[in-house]
Design an enzyme around this catalytic site. Structure first.
Site, mmCIF file in Angstrom:
data_model
loop_
_atom_site.group_PDB
_atom_site.id
_atom_site.type_symbol
_atom_site.label_atom_id
_atom_site.label_comp_id
_atom_site.label_asym_id
_atom_site.label_seq_id
_atom_site.Cartn_x
_atom_site.Cartn_y
_atom_site.Cartn_z
ATOM 1 N N GLY A 31 0.802 -1.220 0.000
ATOM 2 C CA GLY A 31 0.000 0.000 0.000
ATOM 3 C C GLY A 31 0.831 1.265 0.000
ATOM 4 O O GLY A 31 2.034 1.246 -0.254
ATOM 5 N N HIS A 34 2.317 4.414 -5.179
ATOM 6 C CA HIS A 34 2.903 5.480 -5.999
ATOM 7 C C HIS A 34 2.964 4.978 -7.436
ATOM 8 O O HIS A 34 2.536 3.841 -7.724
ATOM 9 C CB HIS A 34 4.282 5.875 -5.463
ATOM 10 C CG HIS A 34 5.196 4.702 -5.244
ATOM 11 N ND1 HIS A 34 5.668 3.929 -6.274
ATOM 12 C CD2 HIS A 34 5.682 4.152 -4.106
ATOM 13 C CE1 HIS A 34 6.431 2.975 -5.794
ATOM 14 N NE2 HIS A 34 6.450 3.074 -4.477
ATOM 15 N N GLU A 35 3.516 5.800 -8.301
ATOM 16 C CA GLU A 35 3.527 5.486 -9.730
ATOM 17 C C GLU A 35 4.250 4.148 -10.023
ATOM 18 O O GLU A 35 3.904 3.461 -10.983
ATOM 19 C CB GLU A 35 4.162 6.647 -10.506
ATOM 20 C CG GLU A 35 4.036 6.587 -12.007
ATOM 21 C CD GLU A 35 2.585 6.477 -12.525
ATOM 22 O OE1 GLU A 35 1.667 7.069 -11.915
ATOM 23 O OE2 GLU A 35 2.393 5.778 -13.545
ATOM 24 N N GLY A 36 5.235 3.789 -9.184
ATOM 25 C CA GLY A 36 5.923 2.497 -9.366
ATOM 26 C C GLY A 36 4.941 1.343 -9.250
ATOM 27 O O GLY A 36 4.909 0.438 -10.106
ATOM 28 N N HIS A 37 4.114 1.369 -8.214
ATOM 29 C CA HIS A 37 3.101 0.318 -8.052
ATOM 30 C C HIS A 37 2.114 0.337 -9.224
ATOM 31 O O HIS A 37 1.687 -0.710 -9.712
ATOM 32 C CB HIS A 37 2.288 0.545 -6.771
ATOM 33 C CG HIS A 37 3.075 0.485 -5.492
ATOM 34 N ND1 HIS A 37 3.321 1.592 -4.725
ATOM 35 C CD2 HIS A 37 3.651 -0.556 -4.841
ATOM 36 C CE1 HIS A 37 4.000 1.237 -3.642
ATOM 37 N NE2 HIS A 37 4.224 -0.056 -3.690
ATOM 38 N N VAL A 176 10.551 2.631 -11.422
ATOM 39 C CA VAL A 176 10.007 3.949 -11.768
ATOM 40 C C VAL A 176 10.654 4.977 -10.844
ATOM 41 O O VAL A 176 10.733 4.771 -9.626
ATOM 42 C CB VAL A 176 8.475 3.977 -11.627
ATOM 43 C CG1 VAL A 176 7.926 5.364 -11.927
ATOM 44 C CG2 VAL A 176 7.851 2.948 -12.558
ATOM 45 N N SER A 185 9.368 5.239 -3.745
ATOM 46 C CA SER A 185 9.221 4.303 -2.631
ATOM 47 C C SER A 185 8.228 4.886 -1.640
ATOM 48 O O SER A 185 8.193 6.106 -1.433
ATOM 49 C CB SER A 185 10.571 4.109 -1.936
ATOM 50 O OG SER A 185 10.386 3.529 -0.653
HETATM 51 P P1 AMP Z 1 5.992 -2.533 -1.670
HETATM 52 O O1 AMP Z 1 4.618 -1.959 -1.543
HETATM 53 O O2 AMP Z 1 7.077 -1.560 -1.368
HETATM 54 O O3 AMP Z 1 6.147 -3.859 -0.967
HETATM 55 O O4 AMP Z 1 6.179 -2.859 -3.215
HETATM 56 C C1 AMP Z 1 5.262 -3.645 -3.917
HETATM 57 C C2 AMP Z 1 5.809 -3.948 -5.278
HETATM 58 O O5 AMP Z 1 6.054 -2.728 -5.974
HETATM 59 C C3 AMP Z 1 7.153 -4.700 -5.237
HETATM 60 O O6 AMP Z 1 7.158 -5.676 -6.278
HETATM 61 C C4 AMP Z 1 8.148 -3.614 -5.492
HETATM 62 O O7 AMP Z 1 9.339 -4.082 -6.084
HETATM 63 C C5 AMP Z 1 7.376 -2.725 -6.458
HETATM 64 N N1 AMP Z 1 7.911 -1.359 -6.464
HETATM 65 C C6 AMP Z 1 8.106 -0.548 -5.391
HETATM 66 N N2 AMP Z 1 8.655 0.620 -5.780
HETATM 67 C C7 AMP Z 1 8.823 0.551 -7.132
HETATM 68 C C8 AMP Z 1 9.354 1.438 -8.121
HETATM 69 N N3 AMP Z 1 9.823 2.634 -7.810
HETATM 70 N N4 AMP Z 1 9.364 1.010 -9.403
HETATM 71 C C9 AMP Z 1 8.882 -0.213 -9.733
HETATM 72 N N5 AMP Z 1 8.371 -1.101 -8.853
HETATM 73 C C10 AMP Z 1 8.342 -0.726 -7.566
#
Ligand code: AMP
Length: 284
Positions: A31, A34-37, A176, A185
């Site tokens: 949760g 952000h744009e990465g998710h 991203v 992050s």
């Molecule tokens: P998290 O919510 O931090 O556990 O991340 C969930 C998923 O999103 C994981 O597979 C992460 O590797 C991916 N993720 C987190 N930040 C980024 C980002 N900046 N770019 C691409 N994927 C991301």
């Protein structure tokens, strides 16, 4: 967009989608999206017909001294963002739904968790694999998307699926970044304005390594030293690690000559925020 809180409801909704012939795509997250998710959601959509996003801050991957209680949460915002990218189902369980009691099963990882974040966060990847196996058993996805930003996690999950014969295709999504290079992050919210300004040294250090390697430098120690010096120019930065490892087994590389691809990974503290980043480079 549907929202489920229990395993039973989730299984029922997904079974229904599957009987309609839909392929299930899965994006596990903690949760505070952000744009990465959201990019992961886009990729999942491109490989499936029904996209499930889980939102679950998994306690078993945090040590007692880490930020589980303080980890940022904003469910309403996450819900809107998921909907805006065409998510079909959010699965957002309570901790008690996933862990009604302490699991007596632990998953140990040989070799791949010995270095990088695994060495600094003992038990972290065991907790990740525990929750990923539970989520895979609940969602039973055809494909699941994970970010390259967590390179060690991605390598471990690919190997996990292979070793335990999970019928899931793992897709890697590129990192991203913000316009100044900082990898997105959920933990970036912890940064003060000063720390945020300085945090661009992480990406700059990775770019410096790339430039050195392109110019022919093959001595890993020398590359790491230059990266350390660059990061040391940020007064608030405290390096946790900088490592150059082989992409396939995450073992340290001394000279790059014999490698086809290396992973250059780092973790740096800015105050209480521990930021990680990496690049993968082909060695020609
Ligand atoms: P998290 O919510 O931090 O556990 O991340 C969930 C998923 O999103 C994981 O597979 C992460 O590797 C991916 N993720 C987190 N930040 C980024 C980002 N900046 N770019 C691409 N994927 C991301």
């Amino acid at each position: 967009m549907l929202l489920t809180r229990t395993i039973a409801e989730t299984r029922a909704v997904i079974a229904d989608a599957r009987t309609q012939g839909k392929r299930i795509g899965f994006v596990p997250t903690m949760g505070y999206l952000h744009e990465g998710h959201l990019k992961l959601i886009d990729i999942a959509k491109g490989h499936s017909d029904f996209v499930v996003v889980s939102i679950f801050v998994n306690p078993t991957q945090f040590s007692p001294t880490e930020d589980f209680a303080k980890y940022p949460r904003d469910f309403e915002r996450d819900r809107r963002l998921c909907e805006s990218r065409g998510t079909d189902l959010i699965f957002a369980p309570e901790v008690s739904e996933i862990y009604p009691e302490r699991s007596l099963i632990t998953l140990q990882i040989e070799k791949l968790a010995d270095r990088l974040c695994g060495m600094r966060r003992p038990g972290h990847f065991n907790g990740v694999l525990l929750v990923v196996s539970k989520l895979f058993n609940i969602v039973q996805p055809n494909v699941a998307v994970f970010g390259q930003k967590d390179a060690q996690q991605l390598t471990i999950i690919k190997r996990f699926v292979q070793d335990l014969n999970f019928p899931v295709r793992i897709i890697a999504a590129p990192t991203v970044r913000e316009s100044d290079g900082l990898a997105m992050s959920s933990r970036n919210i912890y940064l003060s304005p000063e720390q945020r300004a300085q945090s661009t040294v992480l990406y700059q250090a990775l770019q410096r390594a790339k430039t050195l390697i392109e110019a022919g430098q093959r001595d890993a120690q020398k590359i790491v030293l230059e990266m350390q010096q660059l990061i040391a120019t940020a007064s608030e930065a405290k390096i946790d690690y900088i490592e150059i490892v082989s992409v396939s087994d995450l073992q340290p590389v001394k000279r790059l000559d014999g490698e086809r691809q290396v992973l250059i990974a780092l973790a740096v503290y800015f105050g209480r925020a521990r930021l990680i980043d990496n690049i993968v480079l082909k060695i020609s």
